[in-house]
Design an enzyme around this catalytic site. Structure first.
Site, PDB file in Angstrom:
ATOM      1  N   ASP A 203      33.678  40.562  33.769  1.00  0.00           N
ATOM      2  CA  ASP A 203      33.645  41.167  32.590  1.00  0.00           C
ATOM      3  C   ASP A 203      32.302  42.848  31.971  1.00  0.00           C
ATOM      4  OD1 ASP A 203      35.078  41.402  30.317  1.00  0.00           O
ATOM      5  OD2 ASP A 203      33.533  41.097  29.573  1.00  0.00           O
ATOM      6  N   GLU A 264      23.216  34.206  48.325  1.00  0.00           N
ATOM      7  CA  GLU A 264      22.643  32.242  48.576  1.00  0.00           C
ATOM      8  C   GLU A 264      23.710  30.701  48.940  1.00  0.00           C
ATOM      9  OE1 GLU A 264      20.239  31.228  45.626  1.00  0.00           O
ATOM     10  OE2 GLU A 264      19.608  33.283  45.302  1.00  0.00           O
TER      11      GLU A 264
HETATM   12  C1  BGC Z   1      38.171  41.706  28.301  1.00  0.00           C
HETATM   13  C2  BGC Z   1      38.383  41.402  26.919  1.00  0.00           C
HETATM   14  C3  BGC Z   1      36.908  41.537  25.841  1.00  0.00           C
HETATM   15  C4  BGC Z   1      36.063  42.935  26.774  1.00  0.00           C
HETATM   16  C5  BGC Z   1      34.738  42.396  25.316  1.00  0.00           C
HETATM   17  C6  BGC Z   1      36.893  43.102  28.426  1.00  0.00           C
HETATM   18  O1  BGC Z   1      37.060  44.050  28.803  1.00  0.00           O
HETATM   19  O2  BGC Z   1      39.185  41.824  29.475  1.00  0.00           O
HETATM   20  O3  BGC Z   1      39.080  41.160  27.079  1.00  0.00           O
HETATM   21  O4  BGC Z   1      37.088  41.747  25.192  1.00  0.00           O
HETATM   22  O5  BGC Z   1      35.717  42.882  27.517  1.00  0.00           O
HETATM   23  O6  BGC Z   1      33.911  41.711  26.443  1.00  0.00           O
END
Ligand code: BGC
Length: 516
Positions: A203, A264
């Site tokens: 993310d 790994e």
């Molecule tokens: C996720 C979002 C989230 C943000 C913060 C992103 O890009 O897709 O849904 O709110 O990261 O974690």
């Protein structure tokens, strides 16, 4: 396709599940892991290769799981570790790989790491976040803004310092300059790889910060023009971020450490959600040798929707940078943007009745591009965006903050529906679901659509079966430049043994393929 030298992820069709809204198994109105397990046959029948599950870790759910309070446990709403083990074992038995969504840039302010760190300047975790003294006039150390509005710095009275958060104040940014932080996160990766996970969607990796004070101010964005959409008008977009706040070189300490852990294990995949003032540069930097395998590209996710010419440009920009590699992942929809079927109708001059045909065309288009593809739950059913959620039922903190001007991301997060005639569309037996069931989706509920011969689900399933037999798509990741008339997107997929001309016509809403 046999004999392909490509890795699985270089051609994968990845189905994104938003777990809160997929299937509830325990009548609390919230989707959960056993619910997902119960629907795996539906996904195997569609013919996708992998599943990416948005975060289900322990979390106070301020940002619905993107605020993690324990990376190695399951939020009780979603089940238990044993439920996850069952999910993965059934998925693997069906030939489906499992990807999970790790949030490395920030955690919840309720994570024990932050709870300790915020207490004093001397505790064991004192340096696990970005803590900075106020300027002499008391103000925050830089002009940085948060994606969700307001300043990116919040005050902690116990330390008499500010801490950094690129999203909500309850999502403090981890300090990746500190090797202890990087080790803690790579331990998380090992924990899940050891459980059999095939890959991670990482993310917001462009928001990881590995720098130390003094931090610099962002520069003003000289090209800022307020976009059409309310969220594009936020002051955030008046700044250039790669000058200081985002995409700083130290981020790569993280990507290299994560890649070393992935290596790994056998055949694991790291797909980074990343962006920047210069997205191509950011993507190339993050996917350089020894770093992430692929970049989750934003070009087709544009909030407002794209017309055919813009789509061509968006695809070309990414393809030019990544042609003949599988390092690129395209998506039209996800849990952060309005659903593509609805979003594209207007720019393409289409009517609501065209939605199913358009959705199928978009699905086929993205799946024919090089690299992997992410399909968001409900796209295979041509679900539209749900625009009429009453303000008092909204859940997304971003929308709640800015309603009624910007209604946030609930519009694409309503629960899946499975059977038109079942209570709550078969999603849940609870009287109330966390977001309301979209009644307009009931006419295309999942299990009903499996039975309807001409459904989008069945047409896409048939297409995916056919695609698996095309050497041009499965043994190589090369494509020609894009061409075609204004309402068309035409390109060739090219391998040693096959050249396949792919034509997507947005007037007739049909895709045609010809071996040349
Ligand atoms: C996720 C979002 C989230 C943000 C913060 C992103 O890009 O897709 O849904 O709110 O990261 O974690």
């Amino acid at each position: 396709m046999e004999n392909s030298a490509l890795k699985w992820w270089e051609t994968a069709v990845i189905y994104q599940i938003y777990p809160r809204s997929f299937q509830d198994s325990n009548a609390d109105g919230i989707g959960d892991l056993p619910g997902i397990t119960s629907r795996l046959d539906y996904l195997a029948g569609l013919g996708v290769d992998a599943i990416w599950i948005s975060p289900f870790f322990k979390s106070p759910q301020k940002d619905f799981g993107y605020d993690v309070s324990d990376y190695c446990d399951i939020n009780p709403d979603y089940g238990t570790l044993a439920d996850f083990d069952e999910l993965i074992s059934k998925a693997h038995a069906l030939g489906l790989r499992i990807m999970i969504d790790i949030v490395p840039a920030h955690c919840s302010d309720q994570h024990e790491w932050f709870e300790e760190s915020r207490q004093s300047r001397t505790n064991d975790k004192a340096d696990w976040y970005h803590w900075v003294d106020p300027l002499p006039d008391g103000s925050a150390p830089t002009n940085w803004l948060s994606f969700f509005g307001g300043r990116a710095w919040s005050w902690e009275p116990r330390r008499q310092q500010y801490y950094l958060h690129n999203f909500l104040p309850s999502q403090p940014n981890l300090n990746h300059h500190n090797p202890e932080v990087r080790n803690a996160l790579t331990d998380v990766a090992r924990f899940w790889f050891d459980r059999g996970v095939d890959g991670f969607r990482l993310d917001a990796v462009h928001t990881i910060n590995g720098d130390t004070a003094p931090y610099q101010n962002n520069l003003a964005n000289p090209d800022f023009v307020p976009g059409d959409l309310p969220q594009q008008q936020q002051p955030f977009f008046r700044q250039l971020h790669d000058s200081a706040q985002l995409n700083q070189p130290a981020i790569q300490l993280f990507s290299e450490a994560f890649r070393a852990v992935a290596d790994e294990y056998e055949d694991r995949f790291l797909m980074g959600e990343l962006h920047g003032d210069d997205p191509v540069l950011a993507s190339k930097t993050f996917t350089a040798p020894g770093r992430l395998h692929a970049t989750y590209n934003f070009n087709l996710l544009a909030w407002a929707g794209l017309n055919v010419t813009e789509m061509k440009d968006a695809i070309s920009e990414a393809v030019v940078a990544f042609n003949s590699t599988g390092r690129l992942t395209f998506a039209f929809s996800n849990h952060d943007v309005p659903r593509s079927g609805t979003r594209q109708l207007e720019p393409l001059g289409l009517a609501e009745t065209d939605q199913e045909a358009l959705q199928l065309l978009l699905l086929k288009l993205e799946t024919c591009l090089i690299g992997s593809t992410c399909v968001y739950q409900g796209e295979e059913l041509a679900f539209d965006d749900v625009r009429d959620i009453p303000v008092e039922q909204m859940q997304d903190p971003w929308g709640i903050e800015f309603a009624p001007v910007f209604m946030g991301r609930d519009t694409c997060r309503t629960p899946m529906v499975w059977q038109e005639d079942a209570p709550q569309g078969g999603f849940s037996t609870a009287n109330k679901t966390w977001l309301p069931i979209a009644t307009q989706h009931l006419k295309r509920a999942g299990l009903d659509e499996v039975k309807r011969p001409n459904s989008t689900y069945n047409a896409y399933a048939k297409f995916l079966k056919w695609r698996k037999k095309q050497a041009a798509m499965m043994t190589s990741n090369t494509m020609s430049e894009l061409s075609g008339e204004d309402h068309q997107i035409v390109f060739d997929r090219i391998s040693d043994t096959q050249t396949l001309r792919c034509c997507f016509d947005f007037k007739t809403l049909t895709a045609t393929f010809e071996e040349i």
